[in-house]
Motif scaffolding. Structure first.
Motif, PDB file in Angstrom:
ATOM      1  N   UNK A  72       0.829  -1.203   0.000  1.00 15.53           N
ATOM      2  CA  UNK A  72       0.000   0.000   0.000  1.00 15.53           C
ATOM      3  C   UNK A  72       0.863   1.252   0.000  1.00 15.53           C
ATOM      4  N   UNK A  73       1.953   1.227   0.742  1.00 15.93           N
ATOM      5  CA  UNK A  73       2.871   2.367   0.739  1.00 15.93           C
ATOM      6  C   UNK A  73       3.540   2.478  -0.626  1.00 15.93           C
ATOM      7  N   UNK A  74       3.897   1.334  -1.198  1.00 19.73           N
ATOM      8  CA  UNK A  74       4.504   1.327  -2.534  1.00 19.73           C
ATOM      9  C   UNK A  74       3.549   1.910  -3.564  1.00 19.73           C
ATOM     10  N   UNK A  75       2.264   1.586  -3.443  1.00 12.36           N
ATOM     11  CA  UNK A  75       1.271   2.108  -4.377  1.00 12.36           C
ATOM     12  C   UNK A  75       1.220   3.632  -4.320  1.00 12.36           C
ATOM     13  N   UNK A  76       1.282   4.190  -3.112  1.00 14.68           N
ATOM     14  CA  UNK A  76       1.254   5.647  -2.961  1.00 14.68           C
ATOM     15  C   UNK A  76       2.512   6.261  -3.562  1.00 14.68           C
ATOM     16  N   UNK A  77       3.661   5.691  -3.249  1.00 17.33           N
ATOM     17  CA  UNK A  77       4.933   6.245  -3.717  1.00 17.33           C
ATOM     18  C   UNK A  77       5.047   6.211  -5.233  1.00 17.33           C
ATOM     19  N   UNK A  78       4.516   5.159  -5.860  1.00 15.51           N
ATOM     20  CA  UNK A  78       4.628   5.047  -7.313  1.00 15.51           C
ATOM     21  C   UNK A  78       3.522   5.804  -8.048  1.00 15.51           C
ATOM     22  N   UNK A  79       2.440   6.136  -7.347  1.00 15.25           N
ATOM     23  CA  UNK A  79       1.336   6.856  -7.995  1.00 15.25           C
ATOM     24  C   UNK A  79       1.655   8.334  -8.165  1.00 15.25           C
ATOM     25  N   UNK A  80       2.202   8.952  -7.131  1.00 12.30           N
ATOM     26  CA  UNK A  80       2.429  10.399  -7.151  1.00 12.30           C
ATOM     27  C   UNK A  80       3.813  10.728  -7.712  1.00 12.30           C
ATOM     28  N   UNK A  81       3.818  11.540  -8.773  1.00 14.24           N
ATOM     29  CA  UNK A  81       5.100  11.899  -9.392  1.00 14.24           C
ATOM     30  C   UNK A  81       5.907  12.861  -8.536  1.00 14.24           C
ATOM     31  N   UNK A  82       5.330  13.357  -7.452  1.00 14.43           N
ATOM     32  CA  UNK A  82       6.089  14.199  -6.535  1.00 14.43           C
ATOM     33  C   UNK A  82       7.162  13.395  -5.802  1.00 14.43           C
ATOM     34  N   UNK A  83       7.016  12.073  -5.779  1.00 13.39           N
ATOM     35  CA  UNK A  83       7.999  11.223  -5.122  1.00 13.39           C
ATOM     36  C   UNK A  83       9.019  10.700  -6.131  1.00 13.39           C
ATOM     37  N   UNK A  84      10.283  10.906  -5.846  1.00 12.71           N
ATOM     38  CA  UNK A  84      11.359  10.418  -6.711  1.00 12.71           C
ATOM     39  C   UNK A  84      11.722   8.999  -6.282  1.00 12.71           C
ATOM     40  N   UNK A  85      11.780   8.093  -7.229  1.00 17.45           N
ATOM     41  CA  UNK A  85      12.024   6.689  -6.925  1.00 17.45           C
ATOM     42  C   UNK A  85      13.449   6.258  -7.230  1.00 17.45           C
ATOM     43  N   UNK A  86      14.306   7.228  -7.511  1.00 11.59           N
ATOM     44  CA  UNK A  86      15.713   6.960  -7.753  1.00 11.59           C
ATOM     45  C   UNK A  86      16.507   8.194  -7.339  1.00 11.59           C
ATOM     46  N   UNK A  87      17.810   8.064  -7.106  1.00 11.85           N
ATOM     47  CA  UNK A  87      18.605   9.236  -6.725  1.00 11.85           C
ATOM     48  C   UNK A  87      18.500  10.326  -7.784  1.00 11.85           C
ATOM     49  N   UNK A  88      18.360  11.560  -7.336  1.00 12.68           N
ATOM     50  CA  UNK A  88      18.223  12.688  -8.257  1.00 12.68           C
ATOM     51  C   UNK A  88      19.332  13.694  -7.977  1.00 12.68           C
ATOM     52  N   UNK A  89      19.416  14.713  -8.807  1.00  5.63           N
ATOM     53  CA  UNK A  89      20.436  15.723  -8.644  1.00  5.63           C
ATOM     54  C   UNK A  89      20.060  16.771  -7.610  1.00  5.63           C
ATOM     55  N   UNK A  90      20.938  17.762  -7.451  1.00 10.94           N
ATOM     56  CA  UNK A  90      20.680  18.843  -6.517  1.00 10.94           C
ATOM     57  C   UNK A  90      19.488  19.683  -6.985  1.00 10.94           C
ATOM     58  N   UNK A  91      19.330  19.786  -8.292  1.00 11.60           N
ATOM     59  CA  UNK A  91      18.224  20.539  -8.880  1.00 11.60           C
ATOM     60  C   UNK A  91      17.332  19.592  -9.665  1.00 11.60           C
ATOM     61  N   UNK A  92      16.044  19.554  -9.313  1.00 14.67           N
ATOM     62  CA  UNK A  92      15.091  18.659  -9.971  1.00 14.67           C
ATOM     63  C   UNK A  92      14.103  19.496 -10.776  1.00 14.67           C
ATOM     64  N   UNK A  93      14.073  19.264 -12.079  1.00 19.32           N
ATOM     65  CA  UNK A  93      13.173  19.982 -12.982  1.00 19.32           C
ATOM     66  C   UNK A  93      12.028  19.037 -13.357  1.00 19.32           C
ATOM     67  N   UNK A  94      10.806  19.417 -13.000  1.00 18.95           N
ATOM     68  CA  UNK A  94       9.630  18.608 -13.310  1.00 18.95           C
ATOM     69  C   UNK A  94       8.754  19.381 -14.295  1.00 18.95           C
ATOM     70  N   UNK A  95       8.720  18.919 -15.525  1.00 22.71           N
ATOM     71  CA  UNK A  95       7.965  19.598 -16.580  1.00 22.71           C
ATOM     72  C   UNK A  95       6.578  18.986 -16.689  1.00 22.71           C
ATOM     73  N   UNK A  96       5.559  19.829 -16.593  1.00 24.10           N
ATOM     74  CA  UNK A  96       4.186  19.342 -16.740  1.00 24.10           C
ATOM     75  C   UNK A  96       3.927  18.966 -18.201  1.00 24.10           C
ATOM     76  N   UNK A  97       3.395  17.759 -18.410  1.00 20.44           N
ATOM     77  CA  UNK A  97       3.116  17.312 -19.769  1.00 20.44           C
ATOM     78  C   UNK A  97       1.640  17.102 -20.032  1.00 20.44           C
ATOM     79  N   UNK A  98       0.782  17.558 -19.104  1.00 19.73           N
ATOM     80  CA  UNK A  98      -0.652  17.369 -19.282  1.00 19.73           C
ATOM     81  C   UNK A  98      -1.194  18.360 -20.320  1.00 19.73           C
ATOM     82  N   UNK A  99      -2.391  18.102 -20.822  1.00 18.27           N
ATOM     83  CA  UNK A  99      -2.935  18.762 -22.013  1.00 18.27           C
ATOM     84  C   UNK A  99      -2.758  20.286 -22.066  1.00 18.27           C
TER      85      UNK A  99
END
Length: 219
Positions: A72-99
């Motif tokens: 259940x915790x895994x489902x939450x973590x993988x559903x929301x793109x706000x959670x990073x599932x791998x090591x990321x850099x000091x600066x994280x750029x999240x580009x919205x791709x919705x319509x």
């Protein structure tokens, strides 16, 4: 959006820092007895703020703290793109791709990220930058936009985003907000100002006969 999976490279263990643990317990105490699982998003966010990403050992710790099945915790973590599932850099750029953002040029923003940082879901060679495509972040009126380190940068052009990436790569912290100095979600050029009082004081109103209104008795 592609299927989100945990990183193939995982740490051996995870432990909350003293400060993070205190915050986690505070969040858990906000809910009635037996409802502590409602704090799962808050605890995962504390994990990410501490480590930079959410690992499998951290998911296990959260599930044990909340008395919640790990899946259940895994489902939450993988559903929301706000959670990073791998090591990321000091600066994280999240580009919205919705319509709305896509219609306003999000694909061109992603092309900039691919050229400046690397393929989608990718960290730069020096480890400083990371970018990913995410779903709607609620700033549709100021599309296209991207969240950089949790702050919104809106009304972006490819040139504006490229400049932002260069600034972050150089260690600068450019102010968030609209690239065209839009105020909130007001129209481009500034908020509308109604200078003619008759537009809002009711003086232009005309009587409207209601079809079911009782007729006045004839004299």
């Amino acid at each position: 959006m592609s299927v989100r999976r945990l990183s193939t490279v995982q740490p051996e263990s995870f432990e909350f820092s003293k400060e993070s643990l205190e915050k986690a317990q505070w969040w858990m105490a906000k809910y009635p007895p037996g409802r502590q699982q409602s704090a799962v998003i808050a605890l995962l966010w504390l994990v990410q703020k501490q480590e930079g990403w959410v690992s499998e050992p951290a998911i296990r710790v959260v599930s044990e703290m909340l008395g919640m099945p790990k899946i259940r915790v895994l489902e939450v973590a993988t559903f929301y793109t706000m959670f990073h599932l791998e090591p990321v850099g000091e600066t994280v750029v999240q580009v919205c791709g919705t319509t709305p953002c896509q219609l306003r040029g999000a694909e061109a923003l992603m092309d900039v990220c691919k050229r400046k940082i690397g393929p989608k879901e990718h960290r730069s060679a020096d480890g400083k930058l990371y970018w990913q495509e995410v779903e709607c972040m609620g700033a549709c009126s100021n599309a296209p936009m991207a969240a950089i380190n949790d702050y919104y940068y809106e009304d972006l052009t490819p040139e504006a985003l490229e400049k932002l990436i260069d600034q972050f790569a150089a260690g600068e912290k450019p102010a968030p907000g609209s690239a065209i100095d839009r105020r909130g979600a007001a129209p481009e050029g500034g908020p509308l100002v109604l200078r003619d009082p008759s537009l809002y004081d009711g003086s232009r109103a005309k009587p409207y006969p209601l079809p079911n209104a009782a007729k006045e008795p004839a004299e």
